[in-house]
Design an enzyme around this catalytic site. Structure first.
Site, PDB file in Angstrom:
ATOM      1  N   TYR A  68     -52.475 -51.148   7.030  1.00  0.00           N
ATOM      2  CA  TYR A  68     -51.733 -51.879   5.999  1.00  0.00           C
ATOM      3  C   TYR A  68     -52.477 -51.837   4.662  1.00  0.00           C
ATOM      4  O   TYR A  68     -51.847 -51.810   3.604  1.00  0.00           O
ATOM      5  CB  TYR A  68     -51.439 -53.316   6.454  1.00  0.00           C
ATOM      6  N   VAL A 103     -40.280 -54.344   2.637  1.00  0.00           N
ATOM      7  CA  VAL A 103     -41.333 -55.359   2.469  1.00  0.00           C
ATOM      8  C   VAL A 103     -42.114 -55.131   1.175  1.00  0.00           C
ATOM      9  O   VAL A 103     -43.086 -55.821   0.911  1.00  0.00           O
ATOM     10  CB  VAL A 103     -42.298 -55.327   3.687  1.00  0.00           C
ATOM     11  N   ASP A 104     -41.664 -54.139   0.370  1.00  0.00           N
ATOM     12  CA  ASP A 104     -42.478 -53.680  -0.769  1.00  0.00           C
ATOM     13  C   ASP A 104     -42.307 -54.486  -2.054  1.00  0.00           C
ATOM     14  O   ASP A 104     -43.038 -54.287  -3.022  1.00  0.00           O
ATOM     15  CB  ASP A 104     -42.194 -52.191  -1.047  1.00  0.00           C
ATOM     16  N   HIS A 121     -37.498 -58.509   6.827  1.00  0.00           N
ATOM     17  CA  HIS A 121     -38.718 -58.120   7.544  1.00  0.00           C
ATOM     18  C   HIS A 121     -39.990 -58.594   6.843  1.00  0.00           C
ATOM     19  O   HIS A 121     -41.053 -58.010   7.028  1.00  0.00           O
ATOM     20  CB  HIS A 121     -38.729 -56.602   7.781  1.00  0.00           C
ATOM     21  N   CYS A 129     -51.503 -66.377   8.703  1.00  0.00           N
ATOM     22  CA  CYS A 129     -52.383 -66.614   9.847  1.00  0.00           C
ATOM     23  C   CYS A 129     -51.606 -66.390  11.145  1.00  0.00           C
ATOM     24  O   CYS A 129     -50.430 -66.719  11.236  1.00  0.00           O
ATOM     25  CB  CYS A 129     -52.916 -68.039   9.788  1.00  0.00           C
ATOM     26  N   CYS A 132     -51.667 -70.526  12.458  1.00  0.00           N
ATOM     27  CA  CYS A 132     -51.144 -71.678  11.717  1.00  0.00           C
ATOM     28  C   CYS A 132     -50.244 -71.154  10.587  1.00  0.00           C
ATOM     29  O   CYS A 132     -49.991 -69.965  10.478  1.00  0.00           O
ATOM     30  CB  CYS A 132     -52.282 -72.565  11.177  1.00  0.00           C
ATOM     31  N   CYS A 149     -58.691 -66.831   9.346  1.00  0.00           N
ATOM     32  CA  CYS A 149     -57.992 -67.843   8.555  1.00  0.00           C
ATOM     33  C   CYS A 149     -59.007 -68.891   8.082  1.00  0.00           C
ATOM     34  O   CYS A 149     -59.856 -69.320   8.877  1.00  0.00           O
ATOM     35  CB  CYS A 149     -56.920 -68.487   9.446  1.00  0.00           C
ATOM     36  N   ASN A 215     -26.825 -42.421   1.521  1.00  0.00           N
ATOM     37  CA  ASN A 215     -27.969 -41.924   2.286  1.00  0.00           C
ATOM     38  C   ASN A 215     -28.122 -40.430   2.057  1.00  0.00           C
ATOM     39  O   ASN A 215     -27.123 -39.728   1.852  1.00  0.00           O
ATOM     40  CB  ASN A 215     -27.772 -42.212   3.787  1.00  0.00           C
ATOM     41  N   GLU A 217     -29.102 -38.449   4.365  1.00  0.00           N
ATOM     42  CA  GLU A 217     -28.789 -37.791   5.639  1.00  0.00           C
ATOM     43  C   GLU A 217     -27.766 -38.628   6.398  1.00  0.00           C
ATOM     44  O   GLU A 217     -27.539 -39.785   6.052  1.00  0.00           O
ATOM     45  CB  GLU A 217     -30.069 -37.722   6.493  1.00  0.00           C
TER      46      GLU A 217
HETATM   47  C1  BJW Z   1     -32.760 -41.903   1.588  1.00  0.00           C
HETATM   48  C2  BJW Z   1     -33.649 -41.399   0.670  1.00  0.00           C
HETATM   49  C3  BJW Z   1     -33.245 -41.444  -0.643  1.00  0.00           C
HETATM   50  C4  BJW Z   1     -34.581 -41.185   2.538  1.00  0.00           C
HETATM   51  N1  BJW Z   1     -32.059 -41.967  -0.955  1.00  0.00           N
HETATM   52  N2  BJW Z   1     -31.578 -42.403   1.271  1.00  0.00           N
HETATM   53  C5  BJW Z   1     -30.859 -54.127  20.085  1.00  0.00           C
HETATM   54  C6  BJW Z   1     -30.795 -52.817  20.523  1.00  0.00           C
HETATM   55  C7  BJW Z   1     -31.945 -52.036  20.612  1.00  0.00           C
HETATM   56  C8  BJW Z   1     -33.191 -52.549  20.258  1.00  0.00           C
HETATM   57  C9  BJW Z   1     -33.244 -53.847  19.822  1.00  0.00           C
HETATM   58  C10 BJW Z   1     -32.103 -54.611  19.741  1.00  0.00           C
HETATM   59  N3  BJW Z   1     -32.467 -55.843  19.269  1.00  0.00           N
HETATM   60  C11 BJW Z   1     -33.787 -55.865  19.048  1.00  0.00           C
HETATM   61  C12 BJW Z   1     -34.298 -54.667  19.383  1.00  0.00           C
HETATM   62  C13 BJW Z   1     -35.738 -54.292  19.312  1.00  0.00           C
HETATM   63  C14 BJW Z   1     -36.185 -53.860  17.957  1.00  0.00           C
HETATM   64  C15 BJW Z   1     -35.394 -52.627  17.528  1.00  0.00           C
HETATM   65  O1  BJW Z   1     -34.499 -52.665  16.723  1.00  0.00           O
HETATM   66  N4  BJW Z   1     -35.768 -51.481  18.082  1.00  0.00           N
HETATM   67  C16 BJW Z   1     -35.082 -50.211  17.806  1.00  0.00           C
HETATM   68  C17 BJW Z   1     -35.910 -49.387  16.795  1.00  0.00           C
HETATM   69  C18 BJW Z   1     -34.925 -49.473  19.103  1.00  0.00           C
HETATM   70  N5  BJW Z   1     -36.076 -54.920  16.967  1.00  0.00           N
HETATM   71  C19 BJW Z   1     -37.011 -55.860  16.837  1.00  0.00           C
HETATM   72  O2  BJW Z   1     -38.000 -55.885  17.575  1.00  0.00           O
HETATM   73  C20 BJW Z   1     -36.811 -56.924  15.780  1.00  0.00           C
HETATM   74  N6  BJW Z   1     -37.010 -58.219  16.315  1.00  0.00           N
HETATM   75  C21 BJW Z   1     -36.155 -58.770  17.187  1.00  0.00           C
HETATM   76  O3  BJW Z   1     -35.169 -58.200  17.540  1.00  0.00           O
HETATM   77  O4  BJW Z   1     -36.525 -60.030  17.594  1.00  0.00           O
HETATM   78  C22 BJW Z   1     -35.766 -60.638  18.644  1.00  0.00           C
HETATM   79  C23 BJW Z   1     -36.351 -60.154  19.955  1.00  0.00           C
HETATM   80  C24 BJW Z   1     -37.632 -60.500  20.246  1.00  0.00           C
HETATM   81  C25 BJW Z   1     -38.169 -60.075  21.456  1.00  0.00           C
HETATM   82  C26 BJW Z   1     -37.441 -59.278  22.320  1.00  0.00           C
HETATM   83  C27 BJW Z   1     -36.147 -58.899  21.969  1.00  0.00           C
HETATM   84  C28 BJW Z   1     -35.584 -59.364  20.772  1.00  0.00           C
HETATM   85  C29 BJW Z   1     -37.858 -56.788  14.696  1.00  0.00           C
HETATM   86  C30 BJW Z   1     -37.768 -55.497  13.949  1.00  0.00           C
HETATM   87  C31 BJW Z   1     -38.927 -55.385  12.973  1.00  0.00           C
HETATM   88  C32 BJW Z   1     -38.957 -54.050  12.252  1.00  0.00           C
HETATM   89  N7  BJW Z   1     -40.213 -53.913  11.574  1.00  0.00           N
HETATM   90  C33 BJW Z   1     -40.411 -52.743  10.705  1.00  0.00           C
HETATM   91  C34 BJW Z   1     -41.865 -52.777  10.176  1.00  0.00           C
HETATM   92  C35 BJW Z   1     -41.968 -53.827   9.059  1.00  0.00           C
HETATM   93  C36 BJW Z   1     -43.334 -53.953   8.523  1.00  0.00           C
HETATM   94  C37 BJW Z   1     -43.863 -52.722   7.853  1.00  0.00           C
HETATM   95  O5  BJW Z   1     -43.318 -52.241   6.836  1.00  0.00           O
HETATM   96  O6  BJW Z   1     -44.863 -52.232   8.350  1.00  0.00           O
HETATM   97  O7  BJW Z   1     -39.471 -52.757   9.640  1.00  0.00           O
HETATM   98  S1  BJW Z   1     -40.096 -51.192  11.536  1.00  0.00           S
HETATM   99  C38 BJW Z   1     -39.356 -50.413  10.132  1.00  0.00           C
HETATM  100  O8  BJW Z   1     -37.962 -50.142  10.420  1.00  0.00           O
HETATM  101  C39 BJW Z   1     -39.387 -51.454   9.014  1.00  0.00           C
HETATM  102  C40 BJW Z   1     -38.027 -51.262   8.382  1.00  0.00           C
HETATM  103  O9  BJW Z   1     -37.666 -52.399   7.649  1.00  0.00           O
HETATM  104  C41 BJW Z   1     -37.164 -50.986   9.586  1.00  0.00           C
HETATM  105  C42 BJW Z   1     -35.861 -50.291   9.248  1.00  0.00           C
HETATM  106  O10 BJW Z   1     -36.099 -49.039   8.714  1.00  0.00           O
HETATM  107  P1  BJW Z   1     -35.145 -48.490   7.557  1.00  0.00           P
HETATM  108  O11 BJW Z   1     -35.292 -49.336   6.361  1.00  0.00           O
HETATM  109  O12 BJW Z   1     -33.803 -48.254   8.084  1.00  0.00           O
HETATM  110  O13 BJW Z   1     -35.889 -47.119   7.195  1.00  0.00           O
HETATM  111  P2  BJW Z   1     -35.837 -45.736   7.990  1.00  0.00           P
HETATM  112  O14 BJW Z   1     -37.092 -45.050   7.640  1.00  0.00           O
HETATM  113  O15 BJW Z   1     -35.515 -45.915   9.414  1.00  0.00           O
HETATM  114  O16 BJW Z   1     -34.614 -44.959   7.324  1.00  0.00           O
HETATM  115  C43 BJW Z   1     -34.686 -44.500   5.993  1.00  0.00           C
HETATM  116  C44 BJW Z   1     -33.347 -43.883   5.651  1.00  0.00           C
HETATM  117  O17 BJW Z   1     -33.346 -43.579   4.275  1.00  0.00           O
HETATM  118  C45 BJW Z   1     -33.059 -42.574   6.423  1.00  0.00           C
HETATM  119  O18 BJW Z   1     -31.735 -42.662   6.953  1.00  0.00           O
HETATM  120  C46 BJW Z   1     -33.120 -41.504   5.332  1.00  0.00           C
HETATM  121  O19 BJW Z   1     -32.176 -40.465   5.509  1.00  0.00           O
HETATM  122  C47 BJW Z   1     -32.791 -42.285   4.101  1.00  0.00           C
HETATM  123  N8  BJW Z   1     -33.374 -41.778   2.879  1.00  0.00           N
HETATM  124  N9  BJW Z   1     -34.764 -40.945   1.368  1.00  0.00           N
HETATM  125  C48 BJW Z   1     -31.227 -42.415   0.064  1.00  0.00           C
HETATM  126  N10 BJW Z   1     -34.043 -40.941  -1.613  1.00  0.00           N
HETATM  127 ZN    ZN Z   2     -54.743 -70.532  10.521  1.00  0.00          ZN
END
Ligand code: BJW
Ligand code: ZN
Length: 243
Positions: A68, A103-104, A121, A129, A132, A149, A215, A217
């Site tokens: 990070y 998150v940016d 996100h 922390c 806490c 912390c 998008n 793609e």
């Molecule tokens: C362009 C471009 C340009 C490029 N112009 N376009 C139901 C079904 C299946 C799985 C699950 C479900 N429910 C929950 C889950 C599990 C999981 C999940 O979704 N997994 C799948 C991946 C399989 N979800 C979770 O765990 C979430 N929590 C949750 O559900 O809690 C309840 C629970 C708890 C316990 C058990 C079960 C349920 C939390 C998800 C947290 C995601 N965190 C991240 C990291 C954040 C911190 C960090 O930055 O480090 O968030 S992962 C990452 O993916 C980040 C993003 O916000 C997130 C989404 O990504 P995003 O924004 O879509 O980006 P990309 O890279 O995927 O796509 C980019 C796109 O842009 C592409 O299409 C390109 O083509 C395009 N592009 N250049 C226009 N110039």
């Molecule tokens: Zn603390």
């Protein structure tokens, strides 16, 4: 009619607008995406279970924190792009609500001061922390090391939502409400693979909103779209908003 003309028509005919964004909107600022065909995509090079899960942090907090720190150092020099600016115009002139997975903090830097950005996100610009509620803002030019912390025995970690963690309930609730009452949803730069965030587009569609997808793609959300605009967010959004 060309897709962009059809999209402009939807934009002028429909009042309550939600803009739902993902990493692709910041790609044109130089922030790497997670997925997609770009060679910079983070999950093509790094393991999300190791670097973006509570289990990964527990196993090796320094590895995760240092990753990070590297991402934060990249953010020190990036600025919002014309895609963020076009979205800010929709916030200012059309009262659009922005829901972002990013998150940016780039939307917030150009958003009107009275407009709320719903961050699903969390934020990379703060640490929290593990035990806490203590939070600290992170200065991108003086990045701190992994540390305990100051209030308890917990460790400080980035204030982002990792896999398996719940999203903030109030934020998700507000996003859900906005999608349920939207007339038009503009989905920008997201693969639509992460839930529950992706479910918001399904929610808006079920509530009969029109959906425009922008998008580079094909994405998982294209099937929900009334219009798909293929291209870079930094080019397509100004053309859509006619800046
Ligand atoms: C362009 C471009 C340009 C490029 N112009 N376009 C139901 C079904 C299946 C799985 C699950 C479900 N429910 C929950 C889950 C599990 C999981 C999940 O979704 N997994 C799948 C991946 C399989 N979800 C979770 O765990 C979430 N929590 C949750 O559900 O809690 C309840 C629970 C708890 C316990 C058990 C079960 C349920 C939390 C998800 C947290 C995601 N965190 C991240 C990291 C954040 C911190 C960090 O930055 O480090 O968030 S992962 C990452 O993916 C980040 C993003 O916000 C997130 C989404 O990504 P995003 O924004 O879509 O980006 P990309 O890279 O995927 O796509 C980019 C796109 O842009 C592409 O299409 C390109 O083509 C395009 N592009 N250049 C226009 N110039
Ligand atoms: Zn603390």
């Amino acid at each position: 009619m060309h897709a962009i003309e059809r999209a402009r028509e939807l934009l002028s005919n429909f009042g309550r607008i939600v803009v739902f964004t993902g990493a692709g909107v910041s790609a044109d600022s130089g922030v790497p995406t997670f997925r997609g065909s770009s060679s910079d995509a983070l999950w093509g090079k790094y393991d999300p279970q190791q670097l973006a899960s509570p289990e990964g942090f527990e196993a090796d907090p320094k590895l995760v924190y240092d990753w990070y720190t590297w991402r934060r150092s990249q953010l020190a020099s990036v600025t919002p792009n014309p895609g963020h600016n076009a979205i800010a115009v929709l916030q200012r002139e059309r009262g659009a609500i922005v829901i972002t997975q990013n998150v940016d903090g780039l939307h917030e830097r150009v958003a009107p001061s009275n407009a709320r950005v719903l961050r699903l996100h969390g934020t990379i610009l703060e640490d929290q922390c593990t035990d806490c509620s203590h939070r600290e803002t992170i200065g991108l030019t003086a990045l701190p090391p992994l540390r305990d912390c100051p209030r308890c025995l917990g460790k400080m970690r980035p204030a982002v939502v990792w896999f398996g963690e719940s999203l903030d309930g109030a934020t998700l609730h507000a996003a859900d409400d906005a999608c349920t009452s939207a007339d038009l949803m503009i989905v920008v730069g997201t693969s639509g693979q992460v839930w529950p965030a992706a479910g918001l587009v399904h929610r808006a569609k079920r509530a009969r909103a029109k959906v425009i997808v922008v998008n580079l793609e094909p994405s998982e959300l294209d099937d929900l779209a009334d219009v798909v605009l293929h291209g870079r967010a930094a080019e397509v959004l100004p053309a859509l908003v006619q800046l």
